[in-house]
Design a protein around this motif. Structure first.
Motif, mmCIF file in Angstrom:
data_model
loop_
_atom_site.group_PDB
_atom_site.id
_atom_site.type_symbol
_atom_site.label_atom_id
_atom_site.label_comp_id
_atom_site.label_asym_id
_atom_site.label_seq_id
_atom_site.Cartn_x
_atom_site.Cartn_y
_atom_site.Cartn_z
ATOM 1 N N ALA A 106 0.823 -1.214 0.000
ATOM 2 C CA ALA A 106 0.000 0.000 0.000
ATOM 3 C C ALA A 106 0.850 1.253 0.000
ATOM 4 C CB ALA A 106 -0.930 -0.013 1.210
ATOM 5 N N VAL A 107 1.990 1.193 0.679
ATOM 6 C CA VAL A 107 2.847 2.377 0.768
ATOM 7 C C VAL A 107 3.386 2.780 -0.604
ATOM 8 C CG1 VAL A 107 5.026 1.161 1.183
ATOM 9 C CG2 VAL A 107 4.644 3.410 2.213
ATOM 10 N N LYS A 108 3.345 1.876 -1.570
ATOM 11 C CA LYS A 108 3.829 2.171 -2.919
ATOM 12 C C LYS A 108 2.748 2.780 -3.812
ATOM 13 C CE LYS A 108 7.785 0.168 -1.942
ATOM 14 N NZ LYS A 108 8.150 -1.127 -2.566
ATOM 15 N N LEU A 109 1.523 2.797 -3.348
ATOM 16 C CA LEU A 109 0.441 3.353 -4.152
ATOM 17 C C LEU A 109 0.415 4.871 -4.046
ATOM 18 C CD1 LEU A 109 -2.395 0.857 -3.146
ATOM 19 C CD2 LEU A 109 -1.302 1.014 -5.398
ATOM 20 N N CYS A 135 -6.061 -5.231 7.047
ATOM 21 C CA CYS A 135 -6.664 -3.896 7.065
ATOM 22 C C CYS A 135 -6.113 -3.061 8.214
ATOM 23 C CB CYS A 135 -8.178 -4.013 7.168
ATOM 24 S SG CYS A 135 -8.954 -4.683 5.669
ATOM 25 N N LEU A 136 -5.880 -3.701 9.354
ATOM 26 C CA LEU A 136 -5.246 -2.995 10.462
ATOM 27 C C LEU A 136 -3.856 -2.519 10.052
ATOM 28 C CD1 LEU A 136 -5.010 -2.129 13.457
ATOM 29 C CD2 LEU A 136 -4.132 -4.438 13.920
ATOM 30 N N GLY A 137 -3.112 -3.368 9.373
ATOM 31 C CA GLY A 137 -1.781 -2.981 8.908
ATOM 32 C C GLY A 137 -1.824 -1.757 8.014
ATOM 33 N N TRP A 138 -2.839 -1.679 7.167
ATOM 34 C CA TRP A 138 -2.984 -0.503 6.290
ATOM 35 C C TRP A 138 -3.127 0.758 7.129
ATOM 36 C CZ3 TRP A 138 -4.382 -0.717 0.719
ATOM 37 C CH2 TRP A 138 -4.562 0.549 0.159
ATOM 38 N N LEU A 139 -3.996 0.705 8.150
ATOM 39 C CA LEU A 139 -4.175 1.886 9.003
ATOM 40 C C LEU A 139 -2.912 2.209 9.781
ATOM 41 C CD1 LEU A 139 -7.782 1.564 10.484
ATOM 42 C CD2 LEU A 139 -7.033 2.543 8.308
ATOM 43 N N LEU A 140 -2.251 1.195 10.338
ATOM 44 C CA LEU A 140 -1.039 1.441 11.117
ATOM 45 C C LEU A 140 0.081 2.011 10.260
ATOM 46 C CD1 LEU A 140 -0.881 -1.681 13.470
ATOM 47 C CD2 LEU A 140 -1.704 0.624 13.997
ATOM 48 N N THR A 176 0.990 11.552 2.601
ATOM 49 C CA THR A 176 0.914 11.054 1.224
ATOM 50 C C THR A 176 0.435 9.613 1.162
ATOM 51 O OG1 THR A 176 3.244 10.347 1.303
ATOM 52 C CG2 THR A 176 2.784 12.585 0.509
ATOM 53 N N PHE A 177 0.032 9.048 2.298
ATOM 54 C CA PHE A 177 -0.357 7.643 2.315
ATOM 55 C C PHE A 177 -1.786 7.482 1.823
ATOM 56 C CE2 PHE A 177 -1.313 3.471 3.982
ATOM 57 C CZ PHE A 177 -0.118 2.798 3.796
ATOM 58 N N PRO A 178 -2.067 6.457 1.033
ATOM 59 C CA PRO A 178 -3.419 6.274 0.494
ATOM 60 C C PRO A 178 -4.428 5.883 1.567
ATOM 61 C CG PRO A 178 -2.031 4.402 -0.049
ATOM 62 C CD PRO A 178 -1.130 5.429 0.533
ATOM 63 N N ASP A 179 -5.690 6.192 1.300
ATOM 64 C CA ASP A 179 -6.796 5.825 2.187
ATOM 65 C C ASP A 179 -7.453 4.553 1.683
ATOM 66 O OD1 ASP A 179 -7.069 8.057 4.175
ATOM 67 O OD2 ASP A 179 -7.172 9.234 2.334
#
Length: 461
Positions: A84-87, A107-112, A126-129
């Protein structure tokens, strides 16, 4: 920064999550133009890989995130966050490929992964939602993310702004947020209230030592969380070398973690009676610092010979545990950045814990695996009890020789829990030494999500 999902009605880019093993078959099923684009970009669905696909107008029509193979995922955590960090910044909605057995964790990892410590240095977001996928408990995930963010913020804050008084302020803010009761015993009042070892450890600091006591909930089983709140540890008169003192702002990581866990429990309105006890001190050097060879009398009445003033965490925890034990709750859990021996034993990624109950240990270990919050059980090995018995006093706070240091520390703490049948102790590190998916370098919670997930079994909820 708010670690929350995007609104469900957001306009979002569809995101396809792909495993490396099944990626070739998926690619064969795509239109020729899509296959050509993906192949030209070198996308292979490895962990940490992401790709956007344009539409005819050059806008993002779809995005891909790779999560590697089952084997590579076992070598780390939060594979989706790594991709996700690459998006590019934007809002995404998972269209397919989210593993059902780890959907909540990913999904928790995405938020963290959205977390960054910005108290002293602002950084652009700059992180995606992500829109919460159907079938996951978004409220629970957001509560865990918020609790973890609280833990990280507290640990990352230097002692100049996170001494015992500021730690009390953080606890009061949490109590206010959830309408919890809080009482604080400060300075010489600790002696009047019979917390002599908390006072002895913290009296040399210009910021008074204190015991923070927070209560929430009026029915259900009682859980007491005890967190070590050494806001800075110089080692006392057994002064640490500079290289060992460099991370000692994190020596209140146990307190930070139980406050983060308390946030999760209260935000989810779990049907329990929660009590949080935090002895908050600085282990400083001055003319009235406690000394090697002093003998202290604890709240429990046990005497303790001080053989190293740098083994102070177990002293303040002992008084707090004795208080917790007096109410005979259903479960006491202590969390502390207690021993270097634990780090030598299991490294920075595992949270070692001690329990006399095989069932509790199994429930916790299973929950840790489920929540990507790995734990490792170590023993209350009773043959080592003699190592903490100096002869001149009931207990020795720092047995010589160095053997089994994390076990002897846990045995020391257990001496202060005599009436409560179930006690679990965590000896955590509280720090991420190198960046990893969803875990930037810095303060990190350990064990809290495992405990949260295990509470239905631990407390028969």
């Amino acid at each position: 920064m708010s670690l929350t999902f995007a609104p469900a009605d957001s306009t979002a880019v569809p995101l396809v999550i792909l495993e490396a093993d099944s990626f070739p078959n998926w690619l064969d099923e795509q239109p020729e133009a899509t296959r050509t684009w993906i192949t030209a970009q070198g996308f292979t669905a490895a962990i940490g890989s992401a790709l956007t696909l344009p539409d005819a107008d050059g806008k993002i029509a779809m995005a891909l995130a790779g999560i590697g193979t089952a084997k590579t995922r076992r070598r780390g955590r939060f594979a989706l966050a790594a991709s996700a960090v690459k998006l590019p910044k934007g809002i995404y909605r998972i269209a397919s490929g989210l593993p059902t057995d780890s959907a909540e964790t990913e999904c928790l990892g995405w938020l963290l992964a959205r977390y960054s410590f910005q108290r002293y240095h602002a950084a652009p977001n700059t992180f995606p939602d992500l829109v919460a996928p159907d079938g996951v408990d978004a409220t629970r995930i957001e509560a865990m993310a918020a609790g973890e963010a609280l833990t990280r913020d507290l640990i990352n804050t230097p002692t100049s702004d996170m001494g015992p008084d500021a730690l009390e302020g953080a606890a009061r803010a949490l109590a206010d947020q959830f309408k919890a009761q809080i009482d604080v015993t400060t300075g010489d009042a600790l002696l009047d209230a019979n917390f002599p070892m908390i006072h002895a450890v913290g009296r040399a600091s210009c910021t008074a030592p204190r015991l923070i006591d927070m209560r929430w909930g009026y029915s259900g089983p009682q859980l007491v969380l005890v967190g070590k709140g050494v806001c800075f540890d110089t080692g006392g008169l057994n002064l640490k070398p500079g290289t060992s003192m460099g991370l000692m702002k994190k020596d209140m990581g146990g307190a930070a973690t139980v406050l983060g866990l308390a946030h999760m429990i209260m935000a989810l309105n779990l049907p329990i009676r929660l009590r949080v006890l935090i002895p908050a001190v600085e282990n400083s050097v001055s003319g009235n610092a406690f000394r090697p060879q002093d003998i202290l009398t604890s709240r429990k009445g046990l005497t303790v010979e001080i053989n190293n003033t740098d083994a102070e965490g177990r002293l303040i925890l002992a008084d707090a545990l004795a208080l917790a034990d007096e109410s005979t709750p259903d479960l006491i859990v202590s969390m502390a950045t207690l021993t270097g021996a634990a780090r030598v034993a299991v490294g920075p990624d595992l949270a070692p814990f001690f329990s006399d109950s095989d069932k509790d240990a199994t429930d916790l270990s299973s929950a840790g695996a489920q929540m990507a919050d790995p734990l490792w059980r170590l023993p209350f090995h009773e043959p080592y009890e003699t190592m903490i018995e100096p002869g001149i006093a009931d207990l020795d706070n720092a047995p010589s020789g160095g053997f089994a240091g994390c076990i002897t520390a846990a045995l020391f703490l257990r001496r202060f829990v005599t009436d409560t049948p179930r006690y679990v102790h965590f000896d955590i590190y509280g720090w991420q030494p190198t960046p990893a998916p969803a875990r930037p370098k810095g303060g990190v919670g350990m064990g809290a999500r495992a405990i949260l997930a295990a509470l239905p079994q631990l407390l028969d909820l």
